[in-house]
Enzyme design. Structure first.
Site, PDB file in Angstrom:
ATOM      1  N   LYS A   1       0.863  -1.183   0.000  1.00 34.06           N
ATOM      2  CA  LYS A   1       0.000   0.000   0.000  1.00 34.06           C
ATOM      3  C   LYS A   1       0.900   1.233   0.000  1.00 34.06           C
ATOM      4  O   LYS A   1       1.989   1.204   0.577  1.00 34.06           O
ATOM      5  CB  LYS A   1      -0.868  -0.032   1.274  1.00 34.06           C
ATOM      6  CG  LYS A   1      -1.670   1.225   1.546  1.00 34.06           C
ATOM      7  CD  LYS A   1      -2.776   1.443   0.550  1.00 34.06           C
ATOM      8  CE  LYS A   1      -3.461   2.798   0.753  1.00 34.06           C
ATOM      9  NZ  LYS A   1      -4.318   3.179  -0.382  1.00 34.06           N
TER      10      LYS A   1
ATOM     11  N   CYS B   1      -1.793  10.224  -6.405  1.00 32.44           N
ATOM     12  CA  CYS B   1      -2.955   9.921  -5.567  1.00 32.44           C
ATOM     13  C   CYS B   1      -4.014  11.021  -5.721  1.00 32.44           C
ATOM     14  O   CYS B   1      -3.725  12.190  -5.474  1.00 32.44           O
ATOM     15  CB  CYS B   1      -2.557   9.804  -4.093  1.00 32.44           C
ATOM     16  SG  CYS B   1      -4.010   9.639  -3.036  1.00 32.44           S
TER      17      CYS B   1
HETATM   18  C1  DHB Z   1      -5.045   6.243  -2.654  1.00 33.72           C
HETATM   19  C2  DHB Z   1      -5.530   6.178  -3.931  1.00 33.72           C
HETATM   20  C3  DHB Z   1      -4.655   6.215  -4.985  1.00 33.72           C
HETATM   21  O1  DHB Z   1      -5.058   6.150  -6.264  1.00 33.72           O
HETATM   22  C4  DHB Z   1      -3.298   6.311  -4.735  1.00 33.72           C
HETATM   23  O2  DHB Z   1      -2.468   6.355  -5.752  1.00 33.72           O
HETATM   24  C5  DHB Z   1      -2.825   6.362  -3.444  1.00 33.72           C
HETATM   25  C6  DHB Z   1      -3.701   6.317  -2.400  1.00 33.72           C
HETATM   26  C7  DHB Z   1      -5.983   6.230  -1.543  1.00 33.72           C
HETATM   27  O3  DHB Z   1      -7.049   6.867  -1.658  1.00 33.72           O
HETATM   28  O4  DHB Z   1      -5.669   5.654  -0.494  1.00 33.72           O
END
Ligand code: DHB
Length: 309
Positions: A43, A128
């Site tokens: 993540k 993001c």
């Molecule tokens: C999240 C979503 C994304 O597309 C990303 O690249 C990083 C984090 C998120 O909302 O957690």
């Protein structure tokens, strides 16, 4: 048949998860490690642990998904500890995704990663779309170049960037010109198509809570945009910068199309969320069947060879 050369390594297959899906906890990461994925990514990690946005923050339809997670993650130390242990027993490297809350956090996180024992790939997320008030960095070309200049002044481990989709040929030219100035290991195209909106007709309502329902779109909705971005960067980037293709991969055919456009590795997000880690063995056997039917025994025989009229 599906072995994939990526920088100095060979992965058993080109498939992996897309960051954000099935990679938050040790349990999920272990499941990826034990699946048919060639490798995996964490993540996106921020300096400190984050709860993320209020729920509901993920919703899926027959054609894909919308999310506004808001970077929930267990913090840098949790993932670094996990990856340090994992690399002691694993023969191939994995990917550490570092998210961009602000320039200073990014730099501090990358300095800690540089000074750590971590030996894998770093995926710097410049795209993001879900933190309220924070624009997607890679839509600001000047800032992107500044960040990469600073990062490569000290970072010596293999690093690539996760990009948002672009929709204009001039933007592909401009971004590729910037990226080609740096010793990037890879470019990952694409993150979700930012700030889409899915409507529940019956309830006459949005389907996720954050940002009045706006969120990143993934899945089949975005495959043509993903393929265009993979192809555009494959044609423009220095050959030393490999492409990771992400967006709309639900089948062996989708995987084949991404490879034909020039992708080296392939990431699966929405379909992994829907199907669990068995998606990897299914997509790989479908891809092998397509290659068999076409007489290909190795991906290198067709990677990037998309024909035009
Ligand atoms: C999240 C979503 C994304 O597309 C990303 O690249 C990083 C984090 C998120 O909302 O957690």
């Amino acid at each position: 048949m599906l072995e994939t050369a990526f920088q100095d390594y060979t992965f058993q297959s080109p498939l992996m998860n897309a960051s954000g899906v099935h990679c938050m906890t040790t349990e999920e990461l272990n499941e990826l490690a034990n699946s048919k994925a060639g490798t995996f990514v964490t993540k996106s990690v921020t300096k400190q642990k984050r709860q993320g946005n209020p729920e509901p923050r993920y919703y899926e339809t027959d054609f894909g998904s919308i999310n506004s997670m808001g970077l929930p993650n267990l913090g840098f130390d949790y993932y670094l500890d996990y990856l340090k242990k994992h690399q002691k027993i694993a023969s191939t490297p994995v990917f550490f995704s570092v998210a961009s809350m602000n320039m200073q956090d990014n730099i501090e996180t990358l300095k800690r990663l540089e000074d750590s024992e971590f030996r894998g790939f770093t995926e710097l997320n410049l795209s993001c779309p879900n933190v309220p008030g924070k624009p997607q960095v890679a839509y600001d070309f000047e800032t992107t170049e500044k960040i990469l200049t600073e990062v490569f002044s000290f970072f010596t481990k293999p690093l690539g960037v996760k990009l948002p989709p672009y929709f204009d040929l001039v933007h592909f030219d401009q971004m590729a010109t910037i990226l080609n100035k740096f010793p990037l290991a890879f470019v990952n195209s694409i993150n979700s198509v930012g700030n889409g909106l899915i409507v529940d007709t019956e309830k006459e309502q949005v389907v996720i809570k954050p940002k009045e329902g706006f969120g990143g779109i993934g899945g089949q909705y975005i495959k043509p945009t993903a393929l265009a971005n993979v192809r555009a960067f494959y044609l423009r980037l220095n050959p030393s910068i490999q492409i990771i293709g992400t967006g709309g991969i639900t089948s062996g055919q989708d995987a084949f199309e991404h490879l034909l456009c020039g992708a080296s590795m392939l990431q699966i997000g929405t379909q992994l969320y829907k199907e669990g880690t068995s998606v990897f063995s299914r997509v790989l056997s479908e891809l092998e069947a397509i290659m068999d039917a076409k007489g290909y025994s190795r991906i290198e025989q067709f990677r990037g060879n998309l024909k035009t009229f």
